[in-house]
Design a protein around this motif. Structure first.
Motif, PDB file in Angstrom:
ATOM      1  N   GLU A  90     -47.526 -41.739 -33.229  1.00  0.00           N
ATOM      2  CA  GLU A  90     -47.357 -40.308 -33.035  1.00  0.00           C
ATOM      3  C   GLU A  90     -45.934 -40.024 -32.545  1.00  0.00           C
ATOM      4  O   GLU A  90     -45.330 -40.842 -31.863  1.00  0.00           O
ATOM      5  N   ALA A  91     -45.428 -38.843 -32.880  1.00  0.00           N
ATOM      6  CA  ALA A  91     -44.100 -38.458 -32.403  1.00  0.00           C
ATOM      7  C   ALA A  91     -44.156 -38.137 -30.914  1.00  0.00           C
ATOM      8  O   ALA A  91     -45.198 -37.765 -30.385  1.00  0.00           O
ATOM      9  N   ALA A  92     -43.018 -38.281 -30.254  1.00  0.00           N
ATOM     10  CA  ALA A  92     -42.945 -37.965 -28.831  1.00  0.00           C
ATOM     11  C   ALA A  92     -43.143 -36.467 -28.620  1.00  0.00           C
ATOM     12  O   ALA A  92     -42.645 -35.649 -29.384  1.00  0.00           O
ATOM     13  N   VAL A  93     -43.892 -36.107 -27.581  1.00  0.00           N
ATOM     14  CA  VAL A  93     -44.114 -34.703 -27.249  1.00  0.00           C
ATOM     15  C   VAL A  93     -43.795 -34.490 -25.777  1.00  0.00           C
ATOM     16  O   VAL A  93     -43.748 -35.434 -24.984  1.00  0.00           O
ATOM     17  N   VAL A  94     -43.596 -33.222 -25.411  1.00  0.00           N
ATOM     18  CA  VAL A  94     -43.351 -32.860 -24.015  1.00  0.00           C
ATOM     19  C   VAL A  94     -44.607 -32.201 -23.467  1.00  0.00           C
ATOM     20  O   VAL A  94     -45.100 -31.218 -24.028  1.00  0.00           O
ATOM     21  N   LEU A  95     -45.147 -32.758 -22.385  1.00  0.00           N
ATOM     22  CA  LEU A  95     -46.275 -32.145 -21.692  1.00  0.00           C
ATOM     23  C   LEU A  95     -45.695 -31.179 -20.665  1.00  0.00           C
ATOM     24  O   LEU A  95     -44.988 -31.595 -19.751  1.00  0.00           O
ATOM     25  N   VAL A  96     -45.980 -29.894 -20.821  1.00  0.00           N
ATOM     26  CA  VAL A  96     -45.296 -28.853 -20.061  1.00  0.00           C
ATOM     27  C   VAL A  96     -45.789 -28.785 -18.618  1.00  0.00           C
ATOM     28  O   VAL A  96     -46.988 -28.665 -18.363  1.00  0.00           O
ATOM     29  N   ASP A  97     -44.827 -28.847 -17.678  1.00  0.00           N
ATOM     30  CA  ASP A  97     -45.125 -28.652 -16.260  1.00  0.00           C
ATOM     31  C   ASP A  97     -44.699 -27.255 -15.802  1.00  0.00           C
ATOM     32  O   ASP A  97     -45.339 -26.653 -14.950  1.00  0.00           O
ATOM     33  N   ASP A  98     -43.614 -26.751 -16.382  1.00  0.00           N
ATOM     34  CA  ASP A  98     -43.130 -25.420 -16.000  1.00  0.00           C
ATOM     35  C   ASP A  98     -42.346 -24.834 -17.162  1.00  0.00           C
ATOM     36  O   ASP A  98     -41.743 -25.574 -17.958  1.00  0.00           O
ATOM     37  N   LEU A  99     -42.367 -23.516 -17.268  1.00  0.00           N
ATOM     38  CA  LEU A  99     -41.674 -22.831 -18.354  1.00  0.00           C
ATOM     39  C   LEU A  99     -41.061 -21.548 -17.810  1.00  0.00           C
ATOM     40  O   LEU A  99     -41.709 -20.807 -17.085  1.00  0.00           O
ATOM     41  N   THR A 100     -39.793 -21.322 -18.156  1.00  0.00           N
ATOM     42  CA  THR A 100     -39.123 -20.092 -17.772  1.00  0.00           C
ATOM     43  C   THR A 100     -38.126 -19.736 -18.873  1.00  0.00           C
ATOM     44  O   THR A 100     -37.998 -20.455 -19.856  1.00  0.00           O
ATOM     45  N   THR A 101     -37.435 -18.628 -18.694  1.00  0.00           N
ATOM     46  CA  THR A 101     -36.436 -18.222 -19.689  1.00  0.00           C
ATOM     47  C   THR A 101     -35.041 -18.492 -19.156  1.00  0.00           C
ATOM     48  O   THR A 101     -34.826 -18.544 -17.933  1.00  0.00           O
ATOM     49  N   LEU A 102     -34.104 -18.645 -20.080  1.00  0.00           N
ATOM     50  CA  LEU A 102     -32.708 -18.813 -19.680  1.00  0.00           C
ATOM     51  C   LEU A 102     -32.232 -17.562 -18.944  1.00  0.00           C
ATOM     52  O   LEU A 102     -31.455 -17.653 -17.985  1.00  0.00           O
ATOM     53  N   GLU A 103     -32.717 -16.421 -19.363  1.00  0.00           N
ATOM     54  CA  GLU A 103     -32.352 -15.163 -18.711  1.00  0.00           C
ATOM     55  C   GLU A 103     -32.741 -15.171 -17.232  1.00  0.00           C
ATOM     56  O   GLU A 103     -31.984 -14.729 -16.372  1.00  0.00           O
ATOM     57  N   ALA A 104     -33.930 -15.700 -16.937  1.00  0.00           N
ATOM     58  CA  ALA A 104     -34.393 -15.754 -15.550  1.00  0.00           C
ATOM     59  C   ALA A 104     -33.526 -16.680 -14.708  1.00  0.00           C
ATOM     60  O   ALA A 104     -33.275 -16.416 -13.525  1.00  0.00           O
ATOM     61  N   ILE A 105     -33.051 -17.759 -15.326  1.00  0.00           N
ATOM     62  CA  ILE A 105     -32.202 -18.699 -14.598  1.00  0.00           C
ATOM     63  C   ILE A 105     -30.823 -18.100 -14.344  1.00  0.00           C
ATOM     64  O   ILE A 105     -30.245 -18.257 -13.258  1.00  0.00           O
ATOM     65  N   LEU A 106     -30.293 -17.404 -15.348  1.00  0.00           N
ATOM     66  CA  LEU A 106     -28.951 -16.820 -15.213  1.00  0.00           C
ATOM     67  C   LEU A 106     -28.948 -15.585 -14.320  1.00  0.00           C
ATOM     68  O   LEU A 106     -27.909 -15.222 -13.769  1.00  0.00           O
ATOM     69  N   ASN A 107     -30.107 -14.937 -14.187  1.00  0.00           N
ATOM     70  CA  ASN A 107     -30.220 -13.732 -13.358  1.00  0.00           C
ATOM     71  C   ASN A 107     -31.344 -13.907 -12.338  1.00  0.00           C
ATOM     72  O   ASN A 107     -32.377 -13.236 -12.421  1.00  0.00           O
ATOM     73  N   PRO A 108     -31.155 -14.816 -11.378  1.00  0.00           N
ATOM     74  CA  PRO A 108     -32.236 -15.117 -10.432  1.00  0.00           C
ATOM     75  C   PRO A 108     -32.653 -13.906  -9.594  1.00  0.00           C
ATOM     76  O   PRO A 108     -33.798 -13.818  -9.174  1.00  0.00           O
ATOM     77  N   ASP A 109     -31.744 -12.975  -9.343  1.00  0.00           N
ATOM     78  CA  ASP A 109     -32.093 -11.809  -8.534  1.00  0.00           C
ATOM     79  C   ASP A 109     -33.102 -10.916  -9.243  1.00  0.00           C
ATOM     80  O   ASP A 109     -33.744 -10.072  -8.627  1.00  0.00           O
ATOM     81  N   GLN A 110     -33.193 -11.092 -10.560  1.00  0.00           N
ATOM     82  CA  GLN A 110     -34.132 -10.284 -11.320  1.00  0.00           C
ATOM     83  C   GLN A 110     -35.559 -10.812 -11.208  1.00  0.00           C
ATOM     84  O   GLN A 110     -36.507 -10.127 -11.562  1.00  0.00           O
ATOM     85  N   GLU A 111     -35.715 -12.072 -10.760  1.00  0.00           N
ATOM     86  CA  GLU A 111     -37.043 -12.657 -10.620  1.00  0.00           C
ATOM     87  C   GLU A 111     -37.607 -12.267  -9.255  1.00  0.00           C
ATOM     88  O   GLU A 111     -37.357 -12.918  -8.242  1.00  0.00           O
TER      89      GLU A 111
END
Length: 468
Positions: free
Chosen positions: A368-389
């Motif tokens: 099987e191909a390698a997969v990522v088991l998701v622990d956390d998900l966010t948007t780049l926008e949220a990271i670049l604009n932390p005050d908006q979160e």
């Protein structure tokens, strides 16, 4: 050993040293000291990683030298030939185009007057192979090239239709050629050709039916100048597609983005936060069994990847809980990710227009191909604009605003800005507070705040942190 199955190899080591108690006595029983027997087994493990006999190695050395020579002194031709060899394998094409960028080689759109079925070269650039366009068969391309070499370049789409047999070139293949950029040099916009090609095709077909044996070809009257006018395309005055549409169309008919990538504008910012690209999750072995090669990552390794949401598939578990399989796409390829039920609720609504960042760990299983088991998900926008979160948005509403119509409008707004921020409604009559379910959590930005204020009024929308 070749598959590097550690647990299986350890069992074989024990048999090699001590035998299996039935047919194999083992090295130690045959008089081999334990340390030497272990060393021999270790040598076999190293050999199994990637080794072969001398004649094989000598042949590889010659091929490696020839390849290095061609890649150094004929790099454009070399890369064109390399892409031709894998032109039916889109992930490889994408990977080699990325290599071309690093080598300073431009890969340009297919060209109806210059291109061939395979990838070819022109002025130190690589021209995309016409056979790599969906819905355009090789036999069609052969007829196009044959006609072009016999009677010269096509002057327009009208000229193309007049010179090609309708049985060979159907409307679907022409549509794919337009969206791939094969007709760009005729001077019109892709949007114009998409709007006009059916009418042009129908006009040419009607003209052919009306021509009877011995009738003078109207296009031949008046000499070369008249002929040139007759073959001009009559295109509608419509604006070109937006770049996002052009790229999506290219992805649809070529399997890749060619004129650019939707992530180009944010790739520099994205690189600051991710640890791996899609290509890092692929096996490194070029040929042979698909999953027998080495990975650049290991099972269980923590990674951060980023890109656009290319696909999402939601299923129900046996306990009737939701989970999802999503495909994330970056500039090097696609990444398969799995969101399990305990994480699904806060990720249920994702926006395909946003750039996502996924933190998770790698899962590599045999065959099987390698997969990522998701622990956390966010948007780049949220990271670049932390005050908006912010933790929540408070909507202070009276009875006249807590209606079903207002609720539907609110849900429509929430759906456009999925994120992690809670929405809480406060009743002005008794100050009771009630949150919307987590699946309606939003991403805070100026747009959603303004939309809420437009709907409810400025004083009804309270954001705990200062808006940016």
């Amino acid at each position: 050993m070749g598959k590097k199955k550690t647990d299986v190899m350890q069992k074989e080591r024990d048999i090699f040293l001590n035998g299996d108690g039935v047919d194999v006595p083992g090295a130690i029983a045959n008089g081999i000291p334990k340390e030497i027997a272990n060393q021999i087994f270790d040598d076999m493990i190293d050999f199994a990683k990637y080794a072969f006999n001398k004649s094989h190695a000598a042949a590889y050395a010659v091929v490696a030298y020839q390849t290095a020579f061609l890649k150094t002194y004929y790099k454009v031709e070399f890369m064109a030939a390399l892409m031709t060899s894998v032109m039916d394998v889109t992930p490889k094409i994408r990977q080699y185009i990325d290599s071309c960028k690093k080598l300073g080689i431009q890969v340009i759109a297919p060209h109806i007057n210059e291109g061939y079925a395979y990838f070819s070269t022109k002025d130190d650039c690589i021209m995309y192979g016409l056979a790599a366009i969906k819905n355009v068969g090789r036999n069609v391309i052969e007829k196009i090239v044959e006609e072009r070499e016999k009677n010269g370049h096509f002057k327009s789409l009208t000229d193309f239709y007049n010179r090609m047999d309708c049985k060979d070139v159907n409307k679907r293949s022409v549509e794919s050629l337009i969206l791939a950029g094969a007709f760009d040099d005729f001077g019109g916009k892709r949007s114009q050709y998409m709007a006009a090609y059916k009418q042009i095709a129908d006009g040419v077909a009607t003209n052919r039916r009306n021509n009877i044996a011995g009738q003078i070809d109207l296009f031949s009257i008046g000499g070369d100048a008249e002929e040139g006018n007759a073959f001009d395309d009559h295109l509608p005055n419509v604006p070109e597609f937006e770049m996002k549409e052009i790229l999506n169309f290219e992805k649809e008919v070529l399997g890749i983005y060619l004129s650019g990538h939707p992530l180009d504008k944010v790739s520099g910012q994205l690189e600051k936060y991710i640890t791996h690209h899609a290509v890092d999750l692929e096996v490194t072995e070029e040929e042979g069994a698909e999953f027998d090669g080495d990975y650049k990552i290991t099972d269980g390794q923590q990674v951060i990847v980023g890109g656009l949401l290319a696909e999402k598939r939601v299923i129900y578990t046996k306990t009737n809980r939701k989970m999802a399989f999503i495909t994330l796409e970056d500039t090097t390829g696609t990444i398969e990710c799995i969101i399990f039920p305990n994480q699904f609720e806060k990720f249920e609504r994702v926006d395909e227009t946003k750039v996502y960042m996924i933190k998770g760990h790698i899962s590599i299983k045999e065959e099987e191909a390698a997969v990522v088991l998701v622990d956390d998900l966010t948007t780049l926008e949220a990271i670049l604009n932390p005050d908006q979160e912010v933790d929540h948005i408070l909507l202070r509403l009276d009875a006249s605003q807590r209606t079903e119509d207002i609720r539907k409008q609110l849900l429509s707004i929430f759906a456009k800005y999925p994120g992690k921020t809670r929405i809480i409604v406060e009743s002005l009559e008794d100050n009771m507070k009630k949150p919307f379910p987590p699946k309606y959590n939003v991403q805070v930005n100026d747009q959603i705040i303004q939309e809420l204020k437009n709907l409810l009024g400025n004083t009804c929308v309270v954001v705990p942190k200062s808006e940016k």
